[in-house]
Design a protein around this motif. Structure first.
Motif, PDB file in Angstrom:
ATOM      1  N   LYS A   1      22.453   9.995  14.803  1.00  0.00           N
ATOM      2  CA  LYS A   1      21.112  10.547  14.697  1.00  0.00           C
ATOM      3  C   LYS A   1      20.074   9.439  14.579  1.00  0.00           C
ATOM      4  O   LYS A   1      20.392   8.296  14.252  1.00  0.00           O
ATOM      5  N   GLN A   2      18.819   9.798  14.855  1.00  0.00           N
ATOM      6  CA  GLN A   2      17.726   8.847  14.733  1.00  0.00           C
ATOM      7  C   GLN A   2      17.331   8.672  13.270  1.00  0.00           C
ATOM      8  O   GLN A   2      17.557   9.546  12.441  1.00  0.00           O
ATOM      9  N   ARG A   3      16.727   7.540  12.993  1.00  0.00           N
ATOM     10  CA  ARG A   3      16.225   7.294  11.651  1.00  0.00           C
ATOM     11  C   ARG A   3      15.094   8.270  11.350  1.00  0.00           C
ATOM     12  O   ARG A   3      14.216   8.502  12.185  1.00  0.00           O
ATOM     13  N   GLU A   4      15.106   8.843  10.147  1.00  0.00           N
ATOM     14  CA  GLU A   4      14.110   9.822   9.771  1.00  0.00           C
ATOM     15  C   GLU A   4      13.487   9.489   8.426  1.00  0.00           C
ATOM     16  O   GLU A   4      14.118   8.873   7.561  1.00  0.00           O
ATOM     17  N   LEU A   5      12.255   9.926   8.259  1.00  0.00           N
ATOM     18  CA  LEU A   5      11.551   9.738   7.001  1.00  0.00           C
ATOM     19  C   LEU A   5      12.134  10.652   5.933  1.00  0.00           C
ATOM     20  O   LEU A   5      12.341  11.838   6.167  1.00  0.00           O
ATOM     21  N   VAL A   6      12.384  10.102   4.758  1.00  0.00           N
ATOM     22  CA  VAL A   6      12.857  10.879   3.623  1.00  0.00           C
ATOM     23  C   VAL A   6      11.720  11.132   2.641  1.00  0.00           C
ATOM     24  O   VAL A   6      11.448  12.269   2.265  1.00  0.00           O
ATOM     25  N   ALA A   7      11.057  10.074   2.210  1.00  0.00           N
ATOM     26  CA  ALA A   7       9.976  10.192   1.243  1.00  0.00           C
ATOM     27  C   ALA A   7       9.130   8.935   1.258  1.00  0.00           C
ATOM     28  O   ALA A   7       9.628   7.848   1.529  1.00  0.00           O
ATOM     29  N   THR A   8       7.838   9.098   0.974  1.00  0.00           N
ATOM     30  CA  THR A   8       6.934   7.959   0.860  1.00  0.00           C
ATOM     31  C   THR A   8       6.060   8.125  -0.368  1.00  0.00           C
ATOM     32  O   THR A   8       5.820   9.243  -0.838  1.00  0.00           O
ATOM     33  N   ILE A   9       5.566   7.009  -0.862  1.00  0.00           N
ATOM     34  CA  ILE A   9       4.649   7.022  -1.990  1.00  0.00           C
ATOM     35  C   ILE A   9       3.636   5.912  -1.791  1.00  0.00           C
ATOM     36  O   ILE A   9       3.986   4.784  -1.446  1.00  0.00           O
ATOM     37  N   VAL A  10       2.351   6.248  -1.972  1.00  0.00           N
ATOM     38  CA  VAL A  10       1.293   5.260  -1.846  1.00  0.00           C
ATOM     39  C   VAL A  10       0.943   4.732  -3.227  1.00  0.00           C
ATOM     40  O   VAL A  10       1.438   5.214  -4.239  1.00  0.00           O
ATOM     41  N   SER A  11       0.071   3.728  -3.261  1.00  0.00           N
ATOM     42  CA  SER A  11      -0.197   3.034  -4.511  1.00  0.00           C
ATOM     43  C   SER A  11      -0.870   3.896  -5.565  1.00  0.00           C
ATOM     44  O   SER A  11      -0.762   3.602  -6.760  1.00  0.00           O
ATOM     45  N   ASP A  12      -1.565   4.972  -5.153  1.00  0.00           N
ATOM     46  CA  ASP A  12      -2.205   5.856  -6.124  1.00  0.00           C
ATOM     47  C   ASP A  12      -1.274   6.959  -6.614  1.00  0.00           C
ATOM     48  O   ASP A  12      -1.686   7.815  -7.395  1.00  0.00           O
ATOM     49  N   GLY A  13      -0.035   6.949  -6.162  1.00  0.00           N
ATOM     50  CA  GLY A  13       0.952   7.886  -6.638  1.00  0.00           C
ATOM     51  C   GLY A  13       1.207   9.096  -5.768  1.00  0.00           C
ATOM     52  O   GLY A  13       2.129   9.873  -6.054  1.00  0.00           O
ATOM     53  N   ARG A  14       0.415   9.301  -4.739  1.00  0.00           N
ATOM     54  CA  ARG A  14       0.632  10.440  -3.847  1.00  0.00           C
ATOM     55  C   ARG A  14       1.949  10.288  -3.105  1.00  0.00           C
ATOM     56  O   ARG A  14       2.314   9.194  -2.678  1.00  0.00           O
ATOM     57  N   THR A  15       2.640  11.403  -2.935  1.00  0.00           N
ATOM     58  CA  THR A  15       3.960  11.388  -2.317  1.00  0.00           C
ATOM     59  C   THR A  15       4.060  12.377  -1.167  1.00  0.00           C
ATOM     60  O   THR A  15       3.306  13.348  -1.084  1.00  0.00           O
ATOM     61  N   GLN A  16       5.000  12.115  -0.283  1.00  0.00           N
ATOM     62  CA  GLN A  16       5.366  13.029   0.784  1.00  0.00           C
ATOM     63  C   GLN A  16       6.883  13.055   0.881  1.00  0.00           C
ATOM     64  O   GLN A  16       7.543  12.037   0.679  1.00  0.00           O
ATOM     65  N   TYR A  17       7.427  14.229   1.210  1.00  0.00           N
ATOM     66  CA  TYR A  17       8.863  14.395   1.330  1.00  0.00           C
ATOM     67  C   TYR A  17       9.210  15.130   2.608  1.00  0.00           C
ATOM     68  O   TYR A  17       8.463  15.996   3.061  1.00  0.00           O
ATOM     69  N   ALA A  18      10.353  14.794   3.156  1.00  0.00           N
ATOM     70  CA  ALA A  18      10.892  15.592   4.237  1.00  0.00           C
ATOM     71  C   ALA A  18      11.250  16.971   3.699  1.00  0.00           C
ATOM     72  O   ALA A  18      11.668  17.112   2.547  1.00  0.00           O
ATOM     73  N   ASP A  19      11.080  17.999   4.527  1.00  0.00           N
ATOM     74  CA  ASP A  19      11.371  19.357   4.082  1.00  0.00           C
ATOM     75  C   ASP A  19      12.803  19.503   3.573  1.00  0.00           C
ATOM     76  O   ASP A  19      13.068  20.261   2.638  1.00  0.00           O
ATOM     77  N   SER A  20      13.721  18.776   4.164  1.00  0.00           N
ATOM     78  CA  SER A  20      15.126  18.907   3.825  1.00  0.00           C
ATOM     79  C   SER A  20      15.471  18.403   2.425  1.00  0.00           C
ATOM     80  O   SER A  20      16.535  18.732   1.896  1.00  0.00           O
TER      81      SER A  20
ATOM     82  N   ASP B   1       0.816  -1.205   0.000  1.00  0.00           N
ATOM     83  CA  ASP B   1       0.000   0.000   0.000  1.00  0.00           C
ATOM     84  C   ASP B   1       0.854   1.260   0.000  1.00  0.00           C
ATOM     85  O   ASP B   1       0.459   2.288  -0.541  1.00  0.00           O
ATOM     86  N   ALA B   2       2.002   1.192   0.616  1.00  0.00           N
ATOM     87  CA  ALA B   2       2.916   2.320   0.637  1.00  0.00           C
ATOM     88  C   ALA B   2       4.345   1.817   0.646  1.00  0.00           C
ATOM     89  O   ALA B   2       4.646   0.767   1.219  1.00  0.00           O
ATOM     90  N   MET B   3       5.216   2.555  -0.004  1.00  0.00           N
ATOM     91  CA  MET B   3       6.637   2.274   0.040  1.00  0.00           C
ATOM     92  C   MET B   3       7.366   3.594   0.260  1.00  0.00           C
ATOM     93  O   MET B   3       6.837   4.658  -0.052  1.00  0.00           O
ATOM     94  N   GLY B   4       8.552   3.509   0.798  1.00  0.00           N
ATOM     95  CA  GLY B   4       9.265   4.737   1.049  1.00  0.00           C
ATOM     96  C   GLY B   4      10.713   4.520   1.428  1.00  0.00           C
ATOM     97  O   GLY B   4      11.222   3.397   1.411  1.00  0.00           O
TER      98      GLY B   4
END
Length: 121
Positions: free
Chosen positions: A43-62, A32-35
């Protein structure tokens, strides 16, 4: 057995580019989602980017404007195109895949072993 295998890491100079790949296997259904996550030394592990099956994406501000995440759903494969790399991008990058397992939205997460990205002159 679900398995995620990352590739594409390496050493690059500041301003350079790399493309990471993560191939998933062992699942009867597409994730359903990969990233991508990353963890730098100390440092702690941090989210870089994710993408769901419909193509929507999210990115870290950096990384907005520099990194692009994409996927091939039929292959359960996710990519991370990294441009204009900076020394602060140096980290181990981990592939993540998630599958929703109930109507409440709970999910099961899978992780790759990581690939090293080093940005240095």
């Amino acid at each position: 057995q679900v398995q995620l295998v990352e590739s594409g890491g390496g050493l690059v100079q500041p301003g350079g580019s790399l493309r990471l790949s993560c191939a998933g296997s062992g699942s009867r259904f597409r994730f359903d989602a990969m990233g991508w996550y990353r963890q730098a030394p100390g440092k702690q592990r941090e989210l870089v980017a994710t993408i769901v099956s419909d193509g929507r994406t999210q990115y870290a501000d950096s990384v907005k404007g520099r990194f692009t995440i994409s996927r091939e759903n039929a292959k359960n494969t996710v990519y991370l195109q990294m441009n204009d790399l900076k020394p602060e991008d140096t980290a181990v990058y981990y592939c993540n895949a998630a599958r929703v397992v109930n109507v409440e939205g709970a999910s099961v997460d899978y992780w790759g072993q990581g690939t090293q990205v080093t940005v240095s002159s």
